[in-house]
Scaffold this motif. Structure first.
Motif, PDB file in Angstrom:
ATOM      1  N   GLU A 191       0.826  -1.209   0.000  1.00  0.00           N
ATOM      2  CA  GLU A 191       0.000   0.000   0.000  1.00  0.00           C
ATOM      3  C   GLU A 191       0.861   1.259   0.000  1.00  0.00           C
ATOM      4  N   VAL A 192       1.922   1.271   0.804  1.00  0.00           N
ATOM      5  CA  VAL A 192       2.815   2.423   0.853  1.00  0.00           C
ATOM      6  C   VAL A 192       3.463   2.654  -0.511  1.00  0.00           C
ATOM      7  N   LEU A 193       3.901   1.580  -1.159  1.00  0.00           N
ATOM      8  CA  LEU A 193       4.523   1.719  -2.470  1.00  0.00           C
ATOM      9  C   LEU A 193       3.540   2.264  -3.502  1.00  0.00           C
ATOM     10  N   GLU A 194       2.303   1.817  -3.440  1.00  0.00           N
ATOM     11  CA  GLU A 194       1.314   2.299  -4.401  1.00  0.00           C
ATOM     12  C   GLU A 194       1.058   3.793  -4.227  1.00  0.00           C
ATOM     13  N   VAL A 195       0.955   4.242  -2.974  1.00  0.00           N
ATOM     14  CA  VAL A 195       0.763   5.665  -2.714  1.00  0.00           C
ATOM     15  C   VAL A 195       1.935   6.479  -3.255  1.00  0.00           C
ATOM     16  N   ASN A 196       3.149   6.032  -2.987  1.00  0.00           N
ATOM     17  CA  ASN A 196       4.313   6.808  -3.388  1.00  0.00           C
ATOM     18  C   ASN A 196       4.604   6.719  -4.877  1.00  0.00           C
ATOM     19  N   LYS A 197       4.137   5.674  -5.531  1.00  0.00           N
ATOM     20  CA  LYS A 197       4.204   5.645  -6.997  1.00  0.00           C
ATOM     21  C   LYS A 197       3.368   6.786  -7.574  1.00  0.00           C
ATOM     22  N   GLU A 198       2.181   7.000  -6.987  1.00  0.00           N
ATOM     23  CA  GLU A 198       1.364   8.131  -7.441  1.00  0.00           C
ATOM     24  C   GLU A 198       2.023   9.459  -7.094  1.00  0.00           C
ATOM     25  N   PHE A 199       2.655   9.551  -5.922  1.00  0.00           N
ATOM     26  CA  PHE A 199       3.335  10.794  -5.570  1.00  0.00           C
ATOM     27  C   PHE A 199       4.418  11.134  -6.591  1.00  0.00           C
ATOM     28  N   ALA A 200       5.233  10.151  -6.975  1.00  0.00           N
ATOM     29  CA  ALA A 200       6.279  10.416  -7.964  1.00  0.00           C
ATOM     30  C   ALA A 200       5.676  10.942  -9.261  1.00  0.00           C
ATOM     31  N   GLU A 201       4.572  10.347  -9.670  1.00  0.00           N
ATOM     32  CA  GLU A 201       3.922  10.753 -10.921  1.00  0.00           C
ATOM     33  C   GLU A 201       3.267  12.121 -10.797  1.00  0.00           C
ATOM     34  N   HIS A 202       2.482  12.315  -9.733  1.00  0.00           N
ATOM     35  CA  HIS A 202       1.626  13.496  -9.683  1.00  0.00           C
ATOM     36  C   HIS A 202       2.329  14.727  -9.124  1.00  0.00           C
ATOM     37  N   TYR A 203       3.360  14.568  -8.280  1.00  0.00           N
ATOM     38  CA  TYR A 203       4.157  15.731  -7.933  1.00  0.00           C
ATOM     39  C   TYR A 203       4.940  16.211  -9.159  1.00  0.00           C
ATOM     40  N   SER A 204       5.420  15.279  -9.972  1.00  0.00           N
ATOM     41  CA  SER A 204       6.077  15.681 -11.224  1.00  0.00           C
ATOM     42  C   SER A 204       5.105  16.425 -12.130  1.00  0.00           C
ATOM     43  N   GLU A 205       3.900  15.906 -12.225  1.00  0.00           N
ATOM     44  CA  GLU A 205       2.863  16.552 -13.035  1.00  0.00           C
ATOM     45  C   GLU A 205       2.550  17.951 -12.509  1.00  0.00           C
ATOM     46  N   LEU A 206       2.441  18.077 -11.185  1.00  0.00           N
ATOM     47  CA  LEU A 206       2.166  19.377 -10.582  1.00  0.00           C
ATOM     48  C   LEU A 206       3.280  20.373 -10.915  1.00  0.00           C
ATOM     49  N   TYR A 207       4.510  19.919 -10.829  1.00  0.00           N
ATOM     50  CA  TYR A 207       5.637  20.793 -11.160  1.00  0.00           C
ATOM     51  C   TYR A 207       5.616  21.188 -12.635  1.00  0.00           C
ATOM     52  N   ASN A 208       5.415  20.212 -13.502  1.00  0.00           N
ATOM     53  CA  ASN A 208       5.434  20.501 -14.935  1.00  0.00           C
ATOM     54  C   ASN A 208       4.306  21.448 -15.343  1.00  0.00           C
ATOM     55  N   ASN A 209       3.153  21.347 -14.672  1.00  0.00           N
ATOM     56  CA  ASN A 209       1.999  22.179 -15.036  1.00  0.00           C
ATOM     57  C   ASN A 209       2.003  23.534 -14.344  1.00  0.00           C
ATOM     58  N   GLU A 210       2.440  23.572 -13.078  1.00  0.00           N
ATOM     59  CA  GLU A 210       2.279  24.785 -12.277  1.00  0.00           C
ATOM     60  C   GLU A 210       3.603  25.459 -11.918  1.00  0.00           C
ATOM     61  N   GLY A 211       4.721  24.742 -12.066  1.00  0.00           N
ATOM     62  CA  GLY A 211       6.006  25.356 -11.821  1.00  0.00           C
ATOM     63  C   GLY A 211       6.528  25.191 -10.403  1.00  0.00           C
ATOM     64  N   PHE A 212       7.652  25.827 -10.166  1.00  0.00           N
ATOM     65  CA  PHE A 212       8.415  25.661  -8.929  1.00  0.00           C
ATOM     66  C   PHE A 212       7.612  25.998  -7.677  1.00  0.00           C
ATOM     67  N   ASP A 213       6.853  27.091  -7.728  1.00  0.00           N
ATOM     68  CA  ASP A 213       6.141  27.549  -6.534  1.00  0.00           C
ATOM     69  C   ASP A 213       5.093  26.552  -6.055  1.00  0.00           C
ATOM     70  N   ALA A 214       4.664  25.662  -6.926  1.00  0.00           N
ATOM     71  CA  ALA A 214       3.645  24.676  -6.554  1.00  0.00           C
ATOM     72  C   ALA A 214       4.205  23.533  -5.725  1.00  0.00           C
ATOM     73  N   ILE A 215       5.528  23.414  -5.632  1.00  0.00           N
ATOM     74  CA  ILE A 215       6.113  22.266  -4.924  1.00  0.00           C
ATOM     75  C   ILE A 215       7.040  22.685  -3.788  1.00  0.00           C
ATOM     76  N   VAL A 216       6.971  23.955  -3.388  1.00  0.00           N
ATOM     77  CA  VAL A 216       7.717  24.443  -2.233  1.00  0.00           C
ATOM     78  C   VAL A 216       6.770  25.297  -1.395  1.00  0.00           C
ATOM     79  N   GLY A 217       7.143  25.559  -0.162  1.00  0.00           N
ATOM     80  CA  GLY A 217       6.377  26.466   0.670  1.00  0.00           C
ATOM     81  C   GLY A 217       4.993  25.947   0.999  1.00  0.00           C
ATOM     82  N   VAL A 218       4.024  26.844   0.931  1.00  0.00           N
ATOM     83  CA  VAL A 218       2.627  26.544   1.263  1.00  0.00           C
ATOM     84  C   VAL A 218       1.856  26.403  -0.033  1.00  0.00           C
TER      85      VAL A 218
END
Length: 373
Positions: A191-218
C-alpha cells in the motif's frame, strides 16, 4: 573530484563536488520526483519512479557512492549517508558506483519513513524502514521490515525478518533471533509503495503544469486517485513560518502559531491535518497521515525538534512533546507531556499523563500505568 547525479540512466554533473537542485530537469525526470528542498551531494544514482520528499539529505562523501533503485521512496527529513573511513557493506549493485566498496544503497521498491537515518548500509528489495529508525553498517535482506525507532548497528537482518518498535539490535545473535514479518506487514508495504508511486507521478505533473512555486512552501497537494479535488492550506492570523517549511494540502493551522525550519506538514495522503491556536512547532518536525486517516491537534501544542506526528492521530489541548519523539496511531488527552526520544504508538493517553524520556509505549497496559503530572 566531480560530483555526479544519475537519474534513470541520465547523468548530471557539477564541478567542485556541488550539485545544484535549481536545474528543472533534476526535479522531475524519468518518472522520478526529487523535491527542490532536498540536499544531494556526491556520486548518487537514482532509478525510475523514485519519490524523494522534502528536506531529505542524500550525501555521499568523496570516495563513496549512493544508489537508490527504482520505485523507492524516501520521506521527509531523512538522512541517507555514505560516510568515508567507516565500515560499510561492499556492494556492486550499482555497477561503477558500487566498486568503491563504501556505499549506501537500496534495492527496488524500498520505503523509508520520515526522519530515518541510514549510514553505510545496504537495503534490499521490498523492504520497509520506519520513523526515526537508525541503521549503521547494516544489511537488510529482501523483504525485511524495520519498525519505528529501532536502532541497528553492524548486523545483517535476514530475509522477511521483522524488527520490533524501538528494538536495539547490535549483535548477529539478536538479528538471527528476530521473527518473520506477517502478511499484514507485506500488505502495508504494498500500500505504501502504491501511494508513493502516485506521488512520484503526480508531484512531477504538478511541477510541470504549475512550476516551482507549486512544490515548495505553502501549496495545494497534487491530484491523486484518493484526492481528486485538492485544496490549499488555511493559515490563521499571525502564523509565522520559517525557512524551507513545507505545508501541503488541507492543512489548517490556528492563530498565533509558529513553525520552525524544515518542518513538513503534508496533507497529501491522509487529510485534514488540523493544528489549533498558539502552536509552537520547532525545527524538522514532520506531520503526515496514512490514506483515509487524519491528524487533529488542539490548542497550545509545544513541540521540540525532530518529532514525527503521524495519523491516525487525535490530540487534545496543551500537549508538550520533547526532541526526537514519535506519536502515531494514538489518542491523546489534554495536558499530556511526552518526553525526549519517547515512542508512543497505538494507544490512548489519559488527561495529564507524563511519558518519560526514552519510553516505548505500544500497549494500552503500558499507557494506563503512566503517572499523571
Amino acid at each position: 573530484m566531480l560530483s555526479t547525479l544519475t537519474i534513470g540512466g541520465i547523468a548530471f554533473s557539477a564541478e567542485r563536488e556541488l550539485f545544484s537542485l535549481a536545474r528543472p530537469t533534476t526535479i522531475a525526470v524519468n518518472s522520478s520526483f526529487l523535491s527542490p528542498l532536498d540536499e544531494l551531494f556526491g556520486d548518487i544514482a537514482i532509478g525510475r519512479g523514485v519519490f524523494l520528499s522534502g528536506n531529505t539529505v542524500v550525501r555521499a562523501d568523496p570516495g563513496t557512492s549512493i544508489c537508490i533503485e527504482s520505485e523507492t521512496n524516501l520521506q521527509d527529513n531523512i538522512l541517507f549517508l555514505a560516510l568515508r573511513n567507516l565500515p560499510s557493506p561492499r556492494s556492486t549493485r550499482c555497477g561503477r558506483l558500487g566498486d568503491t566498496g563504501i556505499s549506501s544503497s537500496t534495492g527496488e521498491k524500498v520505503s523509508i519513513a520520515h526522519q530515518a537515518k541510514i549510514e553505510n548500509s545496504y537495503i534490499g528489495n521490498f523492504t520497509f524502514i520506519g520513523f526515526r529508525a537508525y541503521l549503521n553498517n547494516v544489511v537488510l535482506e529482501n523483504g525485511a521490515f524495520v519498525l519505528h525507532g529501532a536502532r541497528l548497528t553492524n548486523v545483517k537482518i535476514g530475509k522477511n525478518r521483522l524488527v520490533p518498535i524501538g528494538a536495539i539490535i547490535t549483535t548477529q545473535a539478536q538479528a538471527d533471533a528476530l521473527p518473520l514479518k506477517t502478511d499484514e506487514n507485506s500488505e502495508f508495504q504494498t500500500e505504501v509503495l502504491e501511494v508513493n508511486k502516485e506521488f512520484a507521478e503526480h508531484y512531477s505533473e504538478l511541477y510541470n503544469n504549475e512550476g516551482f512555486d507549486a512544490i515548495v512552501g505553502v501549496s495545494v497537494a497534487p491530484r491523486t486517485s484518493w484526492n481528486p479535488k485538492p485544496v490549499k492550506p488555511t493559515l490563521g492570523k499571525n502564523v509565522q513560518i520559517a525557512e524551507f517549511v513545507r505545508v501541503v494540502g488541507d492543512v489548517r493551522i490556528g492563530d498565533n502559531s509558529t513553525i520552525g525550519q524544515r518542518t513538513s506538514i503534508r496533507a497529501d495522503e491522509g487529510t485534514p491535518i488540523i493544528i489549533g491556536d498558539n502552536a509552537e512547532i520547532e525545527d524538522r518536525v514532520t506531520f503526515h497521515a496514512l490514506k483515509g486517516t487524519s491528524i487533529r491537534i488542539g490548542r497550545n501544542l509545544n513541540s521540540d525538534d525532530n518529532i514525527v506526528f503521524h495519523g491516525p492521530l487525535e490530540v487534545g489541548d496543551n500537549l508538550t512533546i520533547g526532541d526526537d519523539a514519535i506519536l502515531f496511531r494514538s489518542q491523546v488527552g489534554n495536558n499530556v507531556t511526552i518526553g525526549t526520544q519517547a515512542i508512543v504508538v497505538g494507544v490512548t493517553l489519559r488527561n495529564g499523563v507524563r511519558v518519560p524520556d526514552n519510553a516505548v509505549i505500544t500497549t494500552q497496559q503500558q499507557a494506563d500505568a503512566l503517572r499523571q503530572a
